[in-house]
Design a protein around this motif. Sequence first.
Motif, PDB file in Angstrom:
ATOM      1  N   VAL A 106       0.665  -1.567  -0.027  1.00 52.94           N
ATOM      2  CA  VAL A 106       0.006   0.419  -0.228  1.00 52.94           C
ATOM      3  C   VAL A 106       0.965   1.418  -0.293  1.00 52.94           C
ATOM      4  O   VAL A 106       1.684   1.303   0.928  1.00 52.94           O
ATOM      5  CB  VAL A 106      -0.798  -0.201   0.953  1.00 52.94           C
ATOM      6  CG1 VAL A 106      -1.535   1.223   1.351  1.00 52.94           C
ATOM      7  CG2 VAL A 106      -1.938  -1.710   0.956  1.00 52.94           C
ATOM      8  N   PRO A 107       0.981   1.837  -1.169  1.00 47.07           N
ATOM      9  CA  PRO A 107       1.617   3.083  -1.249  1.00 47.07           C
ATOM     10  C   PRO A 107       1.055   4.358   0.150  1.00 47.07           C
ATOM     11  O   PRO A 107      -0.017   4.447   0.686  1.00 47.07           O
ATOM     12  CB  PRO A 107       1.700   3.645  -2.345  1.00 47.07           C
ATOM     13  CG  PRO A 107       0.591   2.741  -3.126  1.00 47.07           C
ATOM     14  CD  PRO A 107       0.270   1.692  -2.456  1.00 47.07           C
ATOM     15  N   LEU A 108       1.816   4.408   0.525  1.00 47.38           N
ATOM     16  CA  LEU A 108       2.256   5.290   1.965  1.00 47.38           C
ATOM     17  C   LEU A 108       2.656   6.942   1.673  1.00 47.38           C
ATOM     18  O   LEU A 108       2.259   7.685   1.927  1.00 47.38           O
ATOM     19  CB  LEU A 108       3.116   5.326   3.039  1.00 47.38           C
ATOM     20  CG  LEU A 108       2.439   3.837   4.016  1.00 47.38           C
ATOM     21  CD1 LEU A 108       3.208   3.296   5.109  1.00 47.38           C
ATOM     22  CD2 LEU A 108       0.788   4.250   4.187  1.00 47.38           C
ATOM     23  N   ALA A 109       4.014   6.832   0.852  1.00 48.55           N
ATOM     24  CA  ALA A 109       5.029   8.502   0.847  1.00 48.55           C
ATOM     25  C   ALA A 109       5.952   7.876  -0.899  1.00 48.55           C
ATOM     26  O   ALA A 109       6.040   6.629  -0.983  1.00 48.55           O
ATOM     27  CB  ALA A 109       5.693   8.240   1.793  1.00 48.55           C
ATOM     28  N   ARG A 110       5.656   9.375  -1.387  1.00 44.90           N
ATOM     29  CA  ARG A 110       7.188   9.123  -2.734  1.00 44.90           C
ATOM     30  C   ARG A 110       7.950  10.353  -2.172  1.00 44.90           C
ATOM     31  O   ARG A 110       7.089  12.021  -1.974  1.00 44.90           O
ATOM     32  CB  ARG A 110       6.058   8.702  -3.754  1.00 44.90           C
ATOM     33  CG  ARG A 110       7.107   9.426  -4.782  1.00 44.90           C
ATOM     34  CD  ARG A 110       6.358   8.705  -6.565  1.00 44.90           C
ATOM     35  NE  ARG A 110       7.188   9.064  -7.417  1.00 44.90           N
ATOM     36  CZ  ARG A 110       7.354   8.344  -8.937  1.00 44.90           C
ATOM     37  NH1 ARG A 110       6.140   7.552  -8.348  1.00 44.90           N
ATOM     38  NH2 ARG A 110       7.779   9.322  -9.343  1.00 44.90           N
ATOM     39  N   VAL A 121       7.484   4.747  -0.338  1.00 54.30           N
ATOM     40  CA  VAL A 121       7.264   3.938   0.989  1.00 54.30           C
ATOM     41  C   VAL A 121       6.876   3.115   1.546  1.00 54.30           C
ATOM     42  O   VAL A 121       4.868   3.711   0.666  1.00 54.30           O
ATOM     43  CB  VAL A 121       7.487   4.837   2.276  1.00 54.30           C
ATOM     44  CG1 VAL A 121       7.288   4.191   3.592  1.00 54.30           C
ATOM     45  CG2 VAL A 121       8.805   5.731   2.510  1.00 54.30           C
ATOM     46  N   TYR A 122       6.331   1.829   1.062  1.00 50.76           N
ATOM     47  CA  TYR A 122       4.426   1.332   1.377  1.00 50.76           C
ATOM     48  C   TYR A 122       4.739   1.103   2.607  1.00 50.76           C
ATOM     49  O   TYR A 122       5.261   0.174   3.275  1.00 50.76           O
ATOM     50  CB  TYR A 122       4.946  -0.017   0.419  1.00 50.76           C
ATOM     51  CG  TYR A 122       5.713   0.585  -1.042  1.00 50.76           C
ATOM     52  CD1 TYR A 122       4.622   0.952  -1.869  1.00 50.76           C
ATOM     53  CD2 TYR A 122       6.437   0.905  -1.603  1.00 50.76           C
ATOM     54  CE1 TYR A 122       4.133   1.264  -3.238  1.00 50.76           C
ATOM     55  CE2 TYR A 122       6.725   1.289  -2.622  1.00 50.76           C
ATOM     56  CZ  TYR A 122       5.983   1.372  -3.541  1.00 50.76           C
ATOM     57  OH  TYR A 122       6.305   1.675  -5.019  1.00 50.76           O
ATOM     58  N   ARG A 123       3.516   0.275   3.147  1.00 49.67           N
ATOM     59  CA  ARG A 123       2.953  -0.154   4.447  1.00 49.67           C
ATOM     60  C   ARG A 123       2.668  -1.799   3.786  1.00 49.67           C
ATOM     61  O   ARG A 123       1.938  -1.959   2.410  1.00 49.67           O
ATOM     62  CB  ARG A 123       1.739   0.045   5.133  1.00 49.67           C
ATOM     63  CG  ARG A 123       1.359  -0.834   5.975  1.00 49.67           C
ATOM     64  CD  ARG A 123      -0.385   0.116   6.480  1.00 49.67           C
ATOM     65  NE  ARG A 123      -0.774   0.275   5.961  1.00 49.67           N
ATOM     66  CZ  ARG A 123      -2.197  -0.476   4.897  1.00 49.67           C
ATOM     67  NH1 ARG A 123      -2.208  -1.548   5.655  1.00 49.67           N
ATOM     68  NH2 ARG A 123      -3.169  -0.170   4.886  1.00 49.67           N
ATOM     69  N   VAL A 124       3.305  -2.802   4.271  1.00 51.60           N
ATOM     70  CA  VAL A 124       2.838  -4.089   3.763  1.00 51.60           C
ATOM     71  C   VAL A 124       1.008  -4.561   4.079  1.00 51.60           C
ATOM     72  O   VAL A 124       0.966  -4.382   5.536  1.00 51.60           O
ATOM     73  CB  VAL A 124       3.652  -5.275   4.348  1.00 51.60           C
ATOM     74  CG1 VAL A 124       3.390  -6.610   3.757  1.00 51.60           C
ATOM     75  CG2 VAL A 124       4.991  -5.453   3.874  1.00 51.60           C
ATOM     76  N   ALA A 125       0.432  -4.626   2.715  1.00 50.38           N
ATOM     77  CA  ALA A 125      -0.632  -5.078   4.185  1.00 50.38           C
ATOM     78  C   ALA A 125      -1.418  -6.664   4.812  1.00 50.38           C
ATOM     79  O   ALA A 125       0.192  -7.198   5.212  1.00 50.38           O
ATOM     80  CB  ALA A 125      -1.799  -5.295   1.976  1.00 50.38           C
ATOM     81  N   PRO A 126      -1.555  -6.421   5.116  1.00 43.79           N
ATOM     82  CA  PRO A 126      -2.142  -7.284   6.189  1.00 43.79           C
ATOM     83  C   PRO A 126      -2.435  -8.793   5.414  1.00 43.79           C
ATOM     84  O   PRO A 126      -3.239  -8.255   5.046  1.00 43.79           O
ATOM     85  CB  PRO A 126      -3.479  -6.630   7.242  1.00 43.79           C
ATOM     86  CG  PRO A 126      -3.318  -5.383   6.806  1.00 43.79           C
ATOM     87  CD  PRO A 126      -2.794  -5.315   5.401  1.00 43.79           C
TER      88      PRO A 126
END
Length: 130
Positions: A106-110, A121-126
């Motif tokens: 999940v994209p968070l920031a660029r 920066v990505y969050r790994v999906a649950p």
Amino acid sequence: YLALGLAIALLAVDGLVSFGTRKDYRHQGIAWMRANLPAHARVFSNDRILAWYSGGRFEWDEVMDAEKLIGARHAPVAGVAYWILHRDERNSALDAPLATYAPQLVPLARFDSGRDDRIEVYRVAPGAAP
């Protein structure tokens, strides 16, 4: 010795003044990660400086082999909270392998350099599977 001394002096001045690519985007990315990522969260990165300054936990061997792991589609997702990638638009070798990870990230920031480099920066999906 004179040439060596000049080379060292030039590198020191370049570090202070930066004759090459501006590094503001790196400072912005690091500041954002420090403010927004939980301390000690497990991260995966292809950049040791970004991994270190993220404040997260990471494996040195994964950072050193990150592009190989991504290319072979063996990069860790299970047990990892965030991916921090330093990308270079001049090198598209990771584009196809990264596309296979898209459903799990999940994209968070660029943060863009204004040239060819960027930090993503990505969050790994649950529930992301290995």
